[in-house]
Structure formats: C-alpha cells, structure tokens
Motif scaffolding. Structure first.
Motif, short mmCIF file in Angstrom:
data_model
loop_
_atom_site.label_atom_id
_atom_site.label_comp_id
_atom_site.label_asym_id
_atom_site.label_seq_id
_atom_site.Cartn_x
_atom_site.Cartn_y
_atom_site.Cartn_z
N TRP A 1 0.85 -1.20 0.00
CA TRP A 1 0.00 0.00 0.00
C TRP A 1 0.88 1.25 0.00
O TRP A 1 1.59 1.53 0.94
CB TRP A 1 -0.92 0.00 1.22
CG TRP A 1 -1.87 1.17 1.22
CD1 TRP A 1 -1.69 2.36 1.85
CD2 TRP A 1 -3.13 1.25 0.54
NE1 TRP A 1 -2.76 3.19 1.61
CE2 TRP A 1 -3.66 2.54 0.81
CE3 TRP A 1 -3.86 0.38 -0.26
CZ2 TRP A 1 -4.89 2.97 0.30
CZ3 TRP A 1 -5.09 0.80 -0.77
CH2 TRP A 1 -5.59 2.08 -0.48
N LYS A 2 0.82 2.04 -1.07
CA LYS A 2 1.68 3.23 -1.20
C LYS A 2 0.87 4.53 -1.24
O LYS A 2 1.44 5.61 -1.39
CB LYS A 2 2.54 3.15 -2.48
CG LYS A 2 3.43 1.92 -2.58
CD LYS A 2 4.48 1.88 -1.49
CE LYS A 2 5.37 0.65 -1.64
NZ LYS A 2 5.94 0.19 -0.38
N PHE A 3 -0.45 4.44 -1.16
CA PHE A 3 -1.27 5.65 -1.25
C PHE A 3 -1.26 6.40 0.08
O PHE A 3 -1.09 5.80 1.14
CB PHE A 3 -2.71 5.28 -1.63
CG PHE A 3 -2.82 4.53 -2.93
CD1 PHE A 3 -2.66 5.19 -4.14
CD2 PHE A 3 -3.05 3.17 -2.94
CE1 PHE A 3 -2.74 4.49 -5.33
CE2 PHE A 3 -3.14 2.45 -4.12
CZ PHE A 3 -2.98 3.12 -5.33
N LYS A 4 -1.47 7.71 0.00
CA LYS A 4 -1.48 8.53 1.22
C LYS A 4 -2.65 8.19 2.12
O LYS A 4 -2.55 8.24 3.35
CB LYS A 4 -1.52 10.01 0.84
CG LYS A 4 -0.20 10.55 0.31
CD LYS A 4 -0.31 12.04 0.01
CE LYS A 4 1.00 12.55 -0.58
NZ LYS A 4 0.90 13.98 -0.98
N SER A 5 -3.78 7.89 1.51
CA SER A 5 -4.97 7.58 2.31
C SER A 5 -5.91 6.66 1.54
O SER A 5 -5.74 6.45 0.34
CB SER A 5 -5.71 8.87 2.68
OG SER A 5 -6.09 9.56 1.50
N THR A 6 -6.88 6.12 2.25
CA THR A 6 -7.89 5.28 1.60
C THR A 6 -9.05 6.17 1.16
O THR A 6 -9.23 7.28 1.68
CB THR A 6 -8.43 4.22 2.59
OG1 THR A 6 -8.79 4.88 3.81
CG2 THR A 6 -7.40 3.15 2.86
N THR A 7 -9.84 5.67 0.21
CA THR A 7 -11.02 6.42 -0.22
C THR A 7 -12.21 5.99 0.64
O THR A 7 -12.16 4.98 1.35
CB THR A 7 -11.33 6.16 -1.70
OG1 THR A 7 -11.73 4.79 -1.86
CG2 THR A 7 -10.14 6.46 -2.59
N LYS A 8 -13.28 6.75 0.55
CA LYS A 8 -14.47 6.50 1.36
C LYS A 8 -15.03 5.10 1.11
O LYS A 8 -15.39 4.39 2.05
CB LYS A 8 -15.52 7.56 1.03
CG LYS A 8 -16.77 7.51 1.86
CD LYS A 8 -16.57 8.15 3.22
CE LYS A 8 -17.90 8.25 3.95
NZ LYS A 8 -17.74 8.42 5.39
#
Length: 386
Positions: free
Chosen positions: A15-22
């Motif tokens: 997981w490299k994304f800054k945050s998760t989506t809703k």
C-alpha cells in the motif's frame, strides 16, 4: 487505525497511497467480515481495490481450486481488473486467470485445469465454461459483480443469477457500480443474503477535480465535423460517446478518411484491435476515442481531459456514468455535449436533474472557447478586442 491495517502484511507493505477512499473505508471491513454488499460509488473512487484487497486477504492460494469469481461486462474492464490483481498478488501463491470472449477458449480451458485462485471474466464466456463444467462454480466462495447495474440488466440477469446460485452455499457476494437504480437494488436484495448497502456521494470523494459541464450547439449532420475539429485541438484527450454502433462506424470512417486523430472501441472489434486502439489513445497518437457505452464500461484512462456526449444520454444515470471518467484524481475536466436543436429541451432537463449549470461554447480557430454565434461575429468584427 486505517482499514489497511486489517489486511495481511504483504498487502500492507504494497500500500503506497497517502490515504484510503471513502468506499474502501466502508467496503474493506464489511468484506473481511464476510458480509454481502451492494456498493454504489462514483467512477474513479477506488472500487476495484475495495474488493480486490479483501479477496487477496481471504482466499488461500495453496488450495488448488478456484475460489474467487469477478464478473465484468466488458473485455477491457476484465483485463484491467486482472492487471490490478496481478500487481497486488505478486510474490504470493494466489493466481488469476481472465476468461473473456474473443480469446481462444481451448487455451482458457487448459489454464483452468491449473486451478487459478481467482477468475475474472465476461458473462457469455463464463456461462459457456460453467455449463460445460470446465469452471466449477460450486467451489466459488467469493463473487464480485463489477458494474452490477449492467450485469443485472435483463440482458445478463439470468446468466449472472446462475453464477451466484451455482456457487458454494456459504458464498459471499459483492455488487459494485457507479449508479444503482431501485430496480437493480430490488434484484440484488433477492439474490444476496441481508446485504450491507454502501452509498458514496461524489462530494465525499477526496481529490475531486473541478469539472465544467458545457455544450456546443450543432446540427445533427455537422457532429462528425465538430469531432474532427475537436481532434485537432492541442491538449484534448477526449472519450466520445455515441449511442448506436452503426453511427459510430459511419463517423469513424468519415473521420479516418480526413486523417483525424481518432480511434474507436466497439463490440465488433477483435481483442487485438481493441488493444491497439487503447494503446494509440493512451500514448497520444489519437486525441479522441469514439466508443459506445458498453465498450467503455469501466475504462480507466489517466489524464482524460474531456468526456464528449456526441449523442445525448437517455438517462441521468447514463450521463453520470459517462461524465465520471473526467475530473479524476484531483485533475480538472470537462463534460462537453454536442447539442443538436432537437435535444435542447431534454438536455436542459438532464442538467437540472444532475444539478449543473452548463456553459455554452463554440469551436473557433482551433480552440474551444466560451460563447455562442454572437461571440464569433464580434470576433470577426472587432478582432483587436480579443
């Protein structure tokens, strides 16, 4: 704590994304708990990872049987999903196989004998393989219907229902789409066990770009020429929707004759032709991709500047489905309608329902500018004022 912490270490490390989506925040825990799900979330909101990651966490690649089934309405969407699974399952014992129409069935049957953990396919091919028992549905533990509004339409409903009913009695089923009508919701409730309903609104998405809704007034007979002019505008990367295949083929022929930078995507193309069209569009050789709704289902194209409604959509859901492909990941975008005079009333009604105030534009001297016929007349009269 992030929902990513609920997943195994291998997935957490990737997981490299800054945050998760809703939709990921709501769907991942529900899937991990084994609940059936009906999730409605805008195009580009991260739905694919919302179901792929829980599948990769829950399924066991050491068991030599096919445990996961993902159904998609188009070959392109199926291939995109397979690429996502391959990327996230790299280094694990989970395997994936695509089962799409237009590909060699004998080769697919050979690969099925190796018992891939997950299969991703289009309804017709999956149905052929299930009926001949090459795909053993009774071993399937998790089923996902991506673009479920399309898959549960009357065209596919019987087939898709047979996949669900033929799966393991303890199966988990997740349905995802950008739009879910009351009819689809009713059909889903009959097929699923006490499903969790997830609904994400566009304003709840992070990093939504500014999207302009605009129109150019044009006679029906002049739409092909308007597309030619748009294809000559520097910086445009447009996905142009045409309602009927015969009209798409006619426009494509005329545009190619005039060497316009366009390619097309439709059901009568071979897998190789479709792949070539997408490559030419993605690498910038073509500026406009002509497509029907079905052919463009689930297409994820980065940097799309325009969605062009060559033909007016029939419903609000159709308008939103198409339009959601621009203004993604924080980028701005434009939804442009080539508006014939006979469609004006319906267009105004659609935009009121969508809650958007459209901007009128004209194509003038190789540019798409705000204005109307009077704007051009004034430009011709007083060129130094502009």
């Amino acid at each position: 704590m992030s929902v990513i912490d609920l997943l195994n270490e291998s997935l957490q490390q990737k997981w490299k994304f800054k945050s998760t989506t809703k939709v990921q925040e709501e769907m991942i825990p529900a899937m991990l708990e084994g609940k059936d799900i009906v999730a409605e979330s805008p195009t580009g909101s991260g739905k694919t990872l919302a179901y792929v990651l829980p599948m990769l966490h829950k399924l066991d690649g050491s068991k030599k049987r096919t445990q996961g089934l993902i159904v998609a309405p188009s070959q392109e969407l199926a291939m995109q999903i397979v690429e996502v699974i391959r990327e996230w399952s790299a280094g694990t014992n989970i395997t994936v196989q695509q089962l799409i129409g237009g590909a060699n069935m004998a080769r697919q049957i050979e690969k099925l004998k190796k018992k891939p953990t997950i299969v991703v396919g289009t309804p017709g091919r999956l149905n052929d393989l299930a009926r001949t028992r090459k795909l053993k549905l009774n071993e399937i533990e998790m089923i996902v219907l991506d673009e479920c509004d399309q898959l549960l339409s009357r065209d596919y409903r019987v087939m898709v229902k047979s996949f669900i009913e033929g799966a393991s009695p303890n199966r988990q089923v997740a349905l995802v789409s950008a739009t879910i009508t009351d009819e689809i919701q009713l059909v889903a409730s009959r097929m699923l066990k006490d499903p969790v309903r997830i609904k994400i609104k566009p304003e709840e998405m992070i990093k939504v770009g500014k999207v302009v809704h605009s129109f150019v007034k044009v006679e029906e007979r002049d739409k092909t020429d308007a597309l030619r002019k748009l294809a000559n505008i520097e910086g445009i990367r447009g996905l142009a929707f045409i309602n009927h295949l015969d009209q798409l083929l006619l426009k494509e022929m005329k545009l190619k004759y005039k060497n316009a930078k366009v390619v097309s995507l439709h059901a009568e193309m071979s897998k190789e032709q479709r792949k070539k069209s997408l490559e030419e569009f993605r690498n910038g050789e073509a500026r406009i991709l002509l497509a029907t709704d079905l052919a463009a289902r689930g297409l994820d194209i980065e940097g799309l500047t325009h969605v062009i409604h060559v033909d007016l959509p029939h419903t609000v859901e159709q308008y939103l489905h198409r339009s959601g492909r621009t203004g993604r990941a924080g980028a701005d975008g434009e939804v442009l309608t080539l508006l014939s005079y006979k469609d004006e009333k319906n267009y105004r009604k659609l935009l009121r329902q969508v809650g958007q105030k459209p901007v009128q534009k004209v194509i003038y001297k190789g540019q798409l500018i705000e204005g109307n016929a009077n704007t051009i007349a004034k430009k011709v009269r007083d060129p130094h004022d502009f």
